[in-house]
Write a protein that holds these residues in place. Sequence first.
Motif, PDB file in Angstrom:
ATOM      1  N   UNK A  44      14.145  41.063  34.278  1.00  0.00           N
ATOM      2  CA  UNK A  44      12.723  40.709  34.167  1.00  0.00           C
ATOM      3  C   UNK A  44      12.416  39.665  33.098  1.00  0.00           C
ATOM      4  N   UNK A  45      13.111  39.697  31.968  1.00  0.00           N
ATOM      5  CA  UNK A  45      12.796  38.722  30.908  1.00  0.00           C
ATOM      6  C   UNK A  45      13.109  37.290  31.339  1.00  0.00           C
ATOM      7  N   UNK A  46      14.119  37.095  32.195  1.00  0.00           N
ATOM      8  CA  UNK A  46      14.439  35.752  32.681  1.00  0.00           C
ATOM      9  C   UNK A  46      13.338  35.233  33.609  1.00  0.00           C
ATOM     10  N   UNK A  47      12.881  36.104  34.481  1.00  0.00           N
ATOM     11  CA  UNK A  47      11.815  35.739  35.414  1.00  0.00           C
ATOM     12  C   UNK A  47      10.521  35.494  34.647  1.00  0.00           C
ATOM     13  N   UNK A  48      10.241  36.356  33.676  1.00  0.00           N
ATOM     14  CA  UNK A  48       9.032  36.208  32.867  1.00  0.00           C
ATOM     15  C   UNK A  48       9.010  34.862  32.149  1.00  0.00           C
ATOM     16  N   UNK A  49      10.145  34.443  31.629  1.00  0.00           N
ATOM     17  CA  UNK A  49      10.212  33.153  30.943  1.00  0.00           C
ATOM     18  C   UNK A  49       9.972  32.000  31.916  1.00  0.00           C
ATOM     19  N   UNK A  50      10.524  32.095  33.117  1.00  0.00           N
ATOM     20  CA  UNK A  50      10.364  31.028  34.106  1.00  0.00           C
ATOM     21  C   UNK A  50       8.928  30.917  34.619  1.00  0.00           C
ATOM     22  N   UNK A  51       8.211  32.045  34.653  1.00  0.00           N
ATOM     23  CA  UNK A  51       6.858  32.061  35.212  1.00  0.00           C
ATOM     24  C   UNK A  51       5.765  32.236  34.159  1.00  0.00           C
ATOM     25  N   UNK A  53       4.945  34.800  32.211  1.00  0.00           N
ATOM     26  CA  UNK A  53       4.254  36.089  32.257  1.00  0.00           C
ATOM     27  C   UNK A  53       5.012  37.039  31.330  1.00  0.00           C
ATOM     28  N   UNK A  54       4.436  38.175  31.056  1.00  0.00           N
ATOM     29  CA  UNK A  54       5.109  39.177  30.226  1.00  0.00           C
ATOM     30  C   UNK A  54       6.215  39.849  31.040  1.00  0.00           C
ATOM     31  N   UNK A  55       7.330  40.109  30.408  1.00  0.00           N
ATOM     32  CA  UNK A  55       8.426  40.754  31.130  1.00  0.00           C
ATOM     33  C   UNK A  55       8.038  42.145  31.611  1.00  0.00           C
ATOM     34  N   UNK A  56       7.122  42.787  30.922  1.00  0.00           N
ATOM     35  CA  UNK A  56       6.659  44.103  31.366  1.00  0.00           C
ATOM     36  C   UNK A  56       5.833  44.022  32.648  1.00  0.00           C
ATOM     37  N   UNK A  57       5.395  42.818  33.018  1.00  0.00           N
ATOM     38  CA  UNK A  57       4.633  42.620  34.249  1.00  0.00           C
ATOM     39  C   UNK A  57       5.506  42.247  35.442  1.00  0.00           C
ATOM     40  N   UNK A  58       6.806  42.097  35.225  1.00  0.00           N
ATOM     41  CA  UNK A  58       7.727  41.712  36.295  1.00  0.00           C
ATOM     42  C   UNK A  58       8.416  42.962  36.837  1.00  0.00           C
TER      43      UNK A  58
END
Length: 106
Positions: A44-51, A53-58
């Motif tokens: 999730x933290x990788x996706x959150x960085x790319x988009x 958003x907060x990693x807790x939201x992924x």
Amino acid sequence: MIRLQDVASVLRSKNAGAFVLTIDIIFKEKVDYEKIVVGGLLQPHQIAAAYHVRSSDVLITPYPEVLSLKVTMPRHIGSGDLSDSDVYGAQQHVPLMLLDLPDAVA
């Protein structure tokens, strides 16, 4: 490094409501699915960085029976808002498609 576009046969995005985006990742081969999912290469933290958003939201939901993942996260702008440039969320998979992941197999 590997990119999801190199191991996935399908990468597509769409709305999951006016304020939520979902991205489907369907892998070509079981070995690729297992490398990415079981190997924990996509987090999730990788996706959150790319988009941005907060990693807790992924949310990443695996579907091993069909060698796929579903990624869900909030949209920055609600679908249909005057400033929305992608009402259907259909072009939002590109940052994930281009995401560099470590290649665990040497």
